[in-house]
Design a protein around this motif. Sequence first.
Motif, short mmCIF file in Angstrom:
data_model
loop_
_atom_site.label_atom_id
_atom_site.label_comp_id
_atom_site.label_asym_id
_atom_site.label_seq_id
_atom_site.Cartn_x
_atom_site.Cartn_y
_atom_site.Cartn_z
N VAL A 1 0.86 -1.18 0.00
CA VAL A 1 0.00 0.00 0.00
C VAL A 1 0.90 1.23 0.00
N PHE A 2 0.43 2.27 -0.68
CA PHE A 2 1.22 3.49 -0.84
C PHE A 2 0.46 4.69 -0.30
N LEU A 3 1.21 5.71 0.08
CA LEU A 3 0.61 7.00 0.41
C LEU A 3 1.44 8.06 -0.28
N GLU A 4 0.84 8.66 -1.30
CA GLU A 4 1.48 9.76 -2.02
C GLU A 4 1.09 11.05 -1.31
N MET A 5 2.09 11.79 -0.85
CA MET A 5 1.84 13.00 -0.07
C MET A 5 2.42 14.20 -0.83
N ASN A 6 1.55 15.11 -1.20
CA ASN A 6 1.96 16.32 -1.91
C ASN A 6 1.61 17.56 -1.09
N SER A 7 2.20 18.68 -1.47
CA SER A 7 1.93 19.96 -0.79
C SER A 7 2.06 19.80 0.72
N LEU A 8 3.14 19.20 1.14
CA LEU A 8 3.31 18.91 2.56
C LEU A 8 3.46 20.18 3.38
N ARG A 9 2.93 20.10 4.59
CA ARG A 9 2.93 21.23 5.52
C ARG A 9 3.64 20.84 6.79
N PRO A 10 4.14 21.80 7.53
CA PRO A 10 4.80 21.44 8.81
C PRO A 10 3.88 20.63 9.73
N GLU A 11 2.58 20.90 9.68
CA GLU A 11 1.66 20.15 10.55
C GLU A 11 1.47 18.70 10.12
N ASP A 12 2.03 18.31 8.99
CA ASP A 12 2.01 16.90 8.59
C ASP A 12 3.14 16.11 9.25
N THR A 13 4.01 16.80 9.95
CA THR A 13 5.10 16.13 10.64
C THR A 13 4.57 15.16 11.68
N ALA A 14 5.00 13.91 11.58
CA ALA A 14 4.51 12.86 12.48
C ALA A 14 5.22 11.56 12.14
N VAL A 15 5.02 10.57 12.99
CA VAL A 15 5.36 9.20 12.64
C VAL A 15 4.15 8.61 11.94
N TYR A 16 4.37 8.06 10.77
CA TYR A 16 3.29 7.48 9.98
C TYR A 16 3.33 5.96 10.11
N TYR A 17 2.16 5.39 10.41
CA TYR A 17 2.04 3.96 10.64
C TYR A 17 1.13 3.32 9.61
N CYS A 18 1.52 2.17 9.16
CA CYS A 18 0.70 1.36 8.27
C CYS A 18 -0.15 0.41 9.12
N ASN A 19 -1.39 0.21 8.71
CA ASN A 19 -2.31 -0.67 9.43
C ASN A 19 -3.01 -1.60 8.46
N ALA A 20 -3.21 -2.83 8.89
CA ALA A 20 -3.98 -3.80 8.12
C ALA A 20 -5.07 -4.35 9.02
N GLU A 21 -6.30 -4.31 8.56
CA GLU A 21 -7.39 -4.82 9.38
C GLU A 21 -8.36 -5.64 8.55
N TYR A 22 -8.93 -6.66 9.20
CA TYR A 22 -9.85 -7.56 8.52
C TYR A 22 -10.76 -8.19 9.56
N ALA A 23 -12.02 -8.30 9.23
CA ALA A 23 -12.98 -8.96 10.11
C ALA A 23 -13.67 -10.07 9.33
N THR A 24 -13.70 -11.26 9.93
CA THR A 24 -14.35 -12.38 9.27
C THR A 24 -15.87 -12.26 9.41
N MET A 25 -16.59 -13.07 8.67
CA MET A 25 -18.05 -13.07 8.75
C MET A 25 -18.52 -13.44 10.16
N SER A 26 -17.71 -14.24 10.85
CA SER A 26 -18.09 -14.66 12.20
C SER A 26 -17.70 -13.65 13.27
N GLY A 27 -17.04 -12.56 12.84
CA GLY A 27 -16.73 -11.49 13.77
C GLY A 27 -15.31 -11.49 14.32
N ARG A 28 -14.49 -12.44 13.90
CA ARG A 28 -13.11 -12.42 14.37
C ARG A 28 -12.38 -11.26 13.70
#
Length: 120
Positions: A78-105
Amino acid sequence: QVQLVESGGGLVQPGGSLRLSCAASRIIFSFYTMGWYRQAPGKQRELVARIISGGSTNYADSVKGRFTISRDNAKNTVFLEMNSLRPEDTAVYYCNAEYATMSGRQYDYWGQGTQVTVSS
């Protein structure tokens, strides 16, 4: 075990661009909703952008029109293209993956984070 490995962070001047990447392993990548979150010093982690398995996206209001999230299911990335960056965009950026099964797991994984600093 599941790994999400971010790359592409760094120091950039205001108005500049960066492209973050997150490579996933040991998950059925195409099933997962992938997201980018960020956390600035002294602030809570917040959602930046998310892309579901079908490709639909949503963005935080603060980045709409400047950031673009995309995914390559063939490359488990997965990609994140970031343009017109501002000082307030300064941060640690984290990637997340999430999935829920039909049974709710729930499956929820995080990368280690990559620093983005926007400063002149």
